[in-house]
Scaffold this motif. Structure first.
Motif, PDB file in Angstrom:
ATOM      1  N   VAL A   9      -2.005   6.660   1.176  1.00 26.57           N
ATOM      2  CA  VAL A   9      -1.242   4.853   1.182  1.00 26.57           C
ATOM      3  C   VAL A   9      -1.335   4.476   2.369  1.00 26.57           C
ATOM      4  O   VAL A   9      -2.506   3.380   2.183  1.00 26.57           O
ATOM      5  CB  VAL A   9       0.172   5.278   0.938  1.00 26.57           C
ATOM      6  N   ASN A  10      -2.420   4.747   3.354  1.00 24.89           N
ATOM      7  CA  ASN A  10      -2.147   4.131   4.429  1.00 24.89           C
ATOM      8  C   ASN A  10      -3.776   3.073   4.632  1.00 24.89           C
ATOM      9  O   ASN A  10      -4.343   2.082   4.391  1.00 24.89           O
ATOM     10  CB  ASN A  10      -1.921   5.173   6.062  1.00 24.89           C
ATOM     11  N   THR A  11      -4.153   4.109   4.447  1.00 22.34           N
ATOM     12  CA  THR A  11      -6.085   3.847   4.214  1.00 22.34           C
ATOM     13  C   THR A  11      -6.587   2.818   2.867  1.00 22.34           C
ATOM     14  O   THR A  11      -6.349   2.594   3.476  1.00 22.34           O
ATOM     15  CB  THR A  11      -6.942   5.494   3.583  1.00 22.34           C
ATOM     16  N   ALA A  12      -5.702   3.200   2.113  1.00 20.12           N
ATOM     17  CA  ALA A  12      -5.273   2.742   0.412  1.00 20.12           C
ATOM     18  C   ALA A  12      -5.286   1.268   0.699  1.00 20.12           C
ATOM     19  O   ALA A  12      -5.853  -0.134   0.418  1.00 20.12           O
ATOM     20  CB  ALA A  12      -5.266   3.193  -0.231  1.00 20.12           C
ATOM     21  N   LEU A  13      -3.936   0.846   1.895  1.00 22.54           N
ATOM     22  CA  LEU A  13      -3.562  -0.442   1.867  1.00 22.54           C
ATOM     23  C   LEU A  13      -4.065  -1.150   2.986  1.00 22.54           C
ATOM     24  O   LEU A  13      -4.863  -2.032   2.290  1.00 22.54           O
ATOM     25  CB  LEU A  13      -2.138  -0.027   3.094  1.00 22.54           C
ATOM     26  N   HIS A  43      -1.298  13.939  -5.531  1.00 24.48           N
ATOM     27  CA  HIS A  43       0.314  12.370  -5.818  1.00 24.48           C
ATOM     28  C   HIS A  43      -0.378  11.957  -5.917  1.00 24.48           C
ATOM     29  O   HIS A  43       0.706  10.793  -6.667  1.00 24.48           O
ATOM     30  CB  HIS A  43      -0.327  12.220  -3.814  1.00 24.48           C
ATOM     31  N   PHE A  44      -1.791  11.259  -6.986  1.00 26.70           N
ATOM     32  CA  PHE A  44      -1.714  10.242  -7.512  1.00 26.70           C
ATOM     33  C   PHE A  44      -2.483  10.387  -8.354  1.00 26.70           C
ATOM     34  O   PHE A  44      -3.800  10.841  -8.660  1.00 26.70           O
ATOM     35  CB  PHE A  44      -2.881   9.040  -6.406  1.00 26.70           C
ATOM     36  N   GLN A  45      -2.359  10.006 -10.179  1.00 22.89           N
ATOM     37  CA  GLN A  45      -3.056  10.213 -11.513  1.00 22.89           C
ATOM     38  C   GLN A  45      -4.480   8.979 -11.660  1.00 22.89           C
ATOM     39  O   GLN A  45      -5.033   9.892 -11.894  1.00 22.89           O
ATOM     40  CB  GLN A  45      -2.005  10.063 -12.707  1.00 22.89           C
ATOM     41  N   SER A  46      -4.166   7.731 -10.868  1.00 20.44           N
ATOM     42  CA  SER A  46      -5.217   7.245 -11.048  1.00 20.44           C
ATOM     43  C   SER A  46      -4.948   6.223 -10.390  1.00 20.44           C
ATOM     44  O   SER A  46      -3.720   6.354  -8.916  1.00 20.44           O
ATOM     45  CB  SER A  46      -4.399   6.639 -12.453  1.00 20.44           C
ATOM     46  N   LYS A  47      -6.467   5.121  -9.682  1.00 18.26           N
ATOM     47  CA  LYS A  47      -6.150   4.743  -8.847  1.00 18.26           C
ATOM     48  C   LYS A  47      -4.990   3.745  -8.797  1.00 18.26           C
ATOM     49  O   LYS A  47      -4.778   3.305  -7.545  1.00 18.26           O
ATOM     50  CB  LYS A  47      -7.303   3.814  -8.954  1.00 18.26           C
ATOM     51  N   GLU A  48      -4.430   3.155 -10.559  1.00 21.88           N
ATOM     52  CA  GLU A  48      -3.427   2.330  -9.911  1.00 21.88           C
ATOM     53  C   GLU A  48      -2.134   2.493  -9.438  1.00 21.88           C
ATOM     54  O   GLU A  48      -1.537   2.026  -8.560  1.00 21.88           O
ATOM     55  CB  GLU A  48      -3.202   1.789 -11.242  1.00 21.88           C
ATOM     56  N   GLU A  49      -1.610   4.300  -9.881  1.00 20.53           N
ATOM     57  CA  GLU A  49      -0.818   4.796  -8.510  1.00 20.53           C
ATOM     58  C   GLU A  49      -0.890   4.936  -7.192  1.00 20.53           C
ATOM     59  O   GLU A  49      -0.281   4.100  -6.495  1.00 20.53           O
ATOM     60  CB  GLU A  49      -0.897   5.860  -9.021  1.00 20.53           C
ATOM     61  N   GLN A 115      -3.584  -9.915 -15.623  1.00 20.40           N
ATOM     62  CA  GLN A 115      -2.767  -9.752 -16.774  1.00 20.40           C
ATOM     63  C   GLN A 115      -1.244  -9.507 -16.213  1.00 20.40           C
ATOM     64  O   GLN A 115      -0.913  -9.024 -15.502  1.00 20.40           O
ATOM     65  CB  GLN A 115      -3.089  -8.150 -17.438  1.00 20.40           C
ATOM     66  N   PRO A 116      -0.260  -9.939 -17.603  1.00 17.74           N
ATOM     67  CA  PRO A 116       0.917 -10.431 -16.721  1.00 17.74           C
ATOM     68  C   PRO A 116       1.563  -9.211 -16.941  1.00 17.74           C
ATOM     69  O   PRO A 116       2.156  -9.235 -16.198  1.00 17.74           O
ATOM     70  CB  PRO A 116       2.043 -11.540 -17.689  1.00 17.74           C
ATOM     71  N   ASP A 117       1.500  -8.402 -17.931  1.00 16.29           N
ATOM     72  CA  ASP A 117       2.531  -7.422 -18.041  1.00 16.29           C
ATOM     73  C   ASP A 117       1.849  -6.195 -17.488  1.00 16.29           C
ATOM     74  O   ASP A 117       2.509  -4.700 -17.554  1.00 16.29           O
ATOM     75  CB  ASP A 117       2.125  -6.651 -19.211  1.00 16.29           C
ATOM     76  N   SER A 118       0.364  -5.917 -16.548  1.00 21.43           N
ATOM     77  CA  SER A 118       0.245  -4.485 -15.861  1.00 21.43           C
ATOM     78  C   SER A 118       1.299  -4.986 -14.599  1.00 21.43           C
ATOM     79  O   SER A 118       2.166  -5.109 -13.681  1.00 21.43           O
ATOM     80  CB  SER A 118      -1.299  -5.636 -15.579  1.00 21.43           C
ATOM     81  N   GLN A 119       1.611  -2.865 -14.687  1.00 20.78           N
ATOM     82  CA  GLN A 119       2.683  -2.601 -13.833  1.00 20.78           C
ATOM     83  C   GLN A 119       2.260  -3.316 -12.213  1.00 20.78           C
ATOM     84  O   GLN A 119       3.023  -3.738 -11.351  1.00 20.78           O
ATOM     85  CB  GLN A 119       2.609  -1.078 -13.668  1.00 20.78           C
ATOM     86  N   ILE A 120       0.769  -3.319 -11.740  1.00 13.75           N
ATOM     87  CA  ILE A 120       0.791  -4.014  -9.999  1.00 13.75           C
ATOM     88  C   ILE A 120       0.843  -5.735 -10.407  1.00 13.75           C
ATOM     89  O   ILE A 120       1.860  -5.764  -9.596  1.00 13.75           O
ATOM     90  CB  ILE A 120      -0.886  -4.442 -10.110  1.00 13.75           C
ATOM     91  N   THR A 121       0.627  -6.200 -11.676  1.00 12.03           N
ATOM     92  CA  THR A 121       1.229  -7.612 -11.615  1.00 12.03           C
ATOM     93  C   THR A 121       3.136  -8.252 -11.268  1.00 12.03           C
ATOM     94  O   THR A 121       3.424  -8.659 -10.579  1.00 12.03           O
ATOM     95  CB  THR A 121       0.570  -9.141 -12.565  1.00 12.03           C
ATOM     96  N   GLN A 122       3.520  -7.289 -12.367  1.00  9.31           N
ATOM     97  CA  GLN A 122       4.586  -6.909 -12.274  1.00  9.31           C
ATOM     98  C   GLN A 122       5.113  -6.781 -10.690  1.00  9.31           C
ATOM     99  O   GLN A 122       6.611  -7.607 -10.456  1.00  9.31           O
ATOM    100  CB  GLN A 122       5.026  -5.639 -13.029  1.00  9.31           C
TER     101      GLN A 122
END
Length: 186
Positions: A9-13, A43-49, A115-122
């Motif tokens: 998480v630290n590295t990704a951030l 730990h993460f199922q996807s890049k989005e997670e 995309q307004p409905d993406s989890q990241i945008t939300q």
């Protein structure tokens, strides 16, 4: 939190904030973090997670920083001065807790995932609502118009400082708000 998960998480951030999310692949995160691909996917199922975990970490760090900066404001004018002075310090890389200034991670992320409905945008929207709520919490005198003004100008100041390099925009915001909004509310 698991040490390897935290390192991811630290590295990704760090990488996402410095270079943008879409320009950093999972392999780069793995290389810099030194964590194995299997561990990442445990730990993460996807890049989005992983992106959401990085957003969440930045969210908590930013809110803790902001709360510390706003504490003790005895008037709305002092709150405005505390907020924008803190932002100026961040723009000038004077806030180690926030790291090197690269604009707002949430604005930058929302721009990459429009995309307004993406989890990241939300999540980015949630962050902005939580920041506004925190500012409101520290306003000694409730004033919804002032709160909206502060939040809009804060976003504009962050964007202007990043895009143009004009870090003094924070002090311009203090003058504009104090001269036009706070005086009128008196």
């Amino acid at each position: 939190m698991n040490e390897k998960r935290q390192r991811l998480v630290n590295t990704a951030l760090h990488l996402f904030y410095e270079h943008g999310i879409n320009s950093i692949g999972i392999n780069e995160v793995l290389k810099v973090s030194g964590v194995a691909k299997k561990t990442l996917y445990n730990h993460f199922q996807s890049k989005e997670e992983l992106i959401l975990a990085a957003l969440e970490q930045r969210h908590h760090v930013f809110l803790a920083w902001l709360e510390k900066k706003l504490e003790g404001a005895s008037s709305n004018q002092e709150l405005v001065e505390k907020l924008f002075t803190a932002l100026k310090s961040w723009f000038d890389d004077g806030e180690p807790m926030l790291g090197h200034f690269r604009g707002c991670f949430f604005i930058n992320s929302a721009a990459e995932f429009s995309q307004p409905d993406s989890q990241i945008t939300q999540y980015c929207c949630k962050h902005k609502r939580d920041v506004a709520s925190l500012i409101e919490k520290y306003m000694p005198q409730a004033n919804p118009i002032l709160l909206d003004t502060i939040c809009i100008m804060k976003e504009g100041a962050i964007t202007t400082a990043y895009v143009t390099g004009n870090h003094d925009v924070a002090f311009q915001c203090i003058r504009l708000i104090n001269n036009n909004i706070i005086d009128e509310a008196s």
